[in-house]
Design a protein around this motif. Sequence first.
Motif, mmCIF file in Angstrom:
data_model
loop_
_atom_site.group_PDB
_atom_site.id
_atom_site.type_symbol
_atom_site.label_atom_id
_atom_site.label_comp_id
_atom_site.label_asym_id
_atom_site.label_seq_id
_atom_site.Cartn_x
_atom_site.Cartn_y
_atom_site.Cartn_z
ATOM 1 N N UNK A 1 0.714 -1.225 0.000
ATOM 2 C CA UNK A 1 -0.188 0.044 -0.041
ATOM 3 C C UNK A 1 0.675 1.445 -0.113
ATOM 4 N N UNK A 2 1.850 1.193 0.846
ATOM 5 C CA UNK A 2 2.728 2.444 0.830
ATOM 6 C C UNK A 2 3.370 2.739 -0.419
ATOM 7 N N UNK A 3 3.893 1.542 -1.365
ATOM 8 C CA UNK A 3 4.392 1.648 -2.486
ATOM 9 C C UNK A 3 3.467 2.128 -3.675
ATOM 10 N N UNK A 4 1.945 1.811 -3.484
ATOM 11 C CA UNK A 4 0.972 2.280 -4.358
ATOM 12 C C UNK A 4 1.122 3.732 -4.237
ATOM 13 N N UNK A 5 0.894 4.176 -2.849
ATOM 14 C CA UNK A 5 0.734 5.698 -2.557
ATOM 15 C C UNK A 5 2.105 6.460 -3.285
ATOM 16 N N UNK A 6 3.172 5.760 -2.773
ATOM 17 C CA UNK A 6 4.389 6.561 -3.116
ATOM 18 C C UNK A 6 4.387 6.495 -5.024
ATOM 19 N N UNK A 7 3.888 5.699 -5.496
ATOM 20 C CA UNK A 7 3.787 5.704 -6.972
ATOM 21 C C UNK A 7 2.826 6.690 -7.342
ATOM 22 N N UNK A 8 1.659 6.908 -6.597
ATOM 23 C CA UNK A 8 0.644 8.030 -6.908
ATOM 24 C C UNK A 8 1.415 9.202 -6.894
ATOM 25 N N UNK A 9 2.068 9.603 -5.634
ATOM 26 C CA UNK A 9 2.619 10.649 -5.340
ATOM 27 C C UNK A 9 3.790 11.005 -6.667
ATOM 28 N N UNK A 10 4.555 9.834 -7.017
ATOM 29 C CA UNK A 10 5.487 10.089 -8.190
ATOM 30 C C UNK A 10 4.855 10.552 -9.517
ATOM 31 N N UNK A 11 3.614 10.040 -9.831
ATOM 32 C CA UNK A 11 2.892 10.394 -10.755
ATOM 33 C C UNK A 11 2.396 11.971 -10.550
ATOM 34 N N UNK A 12 1.952 12.184 -9.453
ATOM 35 C CA UNK A 12 1.565 13.729 -9.244
ATOM 36 C C UNK A 12 2.738 14.688 -9.366
ATOM 37 N N UNK A 13 3.950 14.191 -9.000
ATOM 38 C CA UNK A 13 5.135 14.823 -9.252
ATOM 39 C C UNK A 13 5.425 15.310 -10.741
ATOM 40 N N UNK A 14 5.678 14.293 -11.433
ATOM 41 C CA UNK A 14 5.899 14.270 -12.624
ATOM 42 C C UNK A 14 5.050 15.026 -13.800
ATOM 43 N N UNK A 15 3.691 14.690 -13.664
ATOM 44 C CA UNK A 15 2.492 15.205 -14.249
ATOM 45 C C UNK A 15 2.515 16.965 -13.880
ATOM 46 N N UNK A 16 2.734 17.106 -12.490
ATOM 47 C CA UNK A 16 2.730 18.732 -12.486
ATOM 48 C C UNK A 16 3.821 19.449 -12.827
#
Length: 191
Positions: free
Chosen positions: A140-155
């Motif tokens: 779950x932490x890895x999934x959230x970390x991935x979501x945060x990574x996508x947030x950073x890259x997209x923004x």
Amino acid sequence: MKRLPLFAECLTAGVLVVLTALPLVTLLPALAAGCAHIRAHVDGETTAVRAYFTRVRAAACGGAGPSVGVVAGFAVPAADLVVLRHTGLPGGGAVGAVCTAVAAGLAVVVLRAAATWSPGGRWTALVRTAARRAVVDPTGSLLLGTALGVLVVVTWQLPPLVVPMLGCVLMAAVAVERRATRLHDPSRSGR
């Protein structure tokens, strides 16, 4: 067509969280109210804007101190990264990677705490439980970390997308916590 209303609620939650988190002292209450907004939509409860602000007020009780702590927790690795970027310190790449990992870990814990908040919840207990759960549930932490990574890259590529992406990260936090609850307590499987 059930996905479009969920995305619309993510967009609404993103806008509301960005607006209410601007003072930074309201970061935790804003995230908690945003997660509660997404949870309410999924559970078929009210998602009116007025209900969001009611949730923010409820989450703000006792949330100023922990919010300042979280902001300070993010400021330390951010300041280190700024210093590393402007100086050519030996080993700066390794220190930068550690600072980034610390910030990502803190963000995961904060999101997990916000996703489990409910009215009357104490922030210190929520953050402590979220930190424990972040270690116990590495997937779950890895999934959230991935979501945060996508947030950073997209923004990073298109800054205005921070609003809908933040809503999607809140949705991911709610989904990860529901998944963890189902895995650890099958009798409380929810919906």
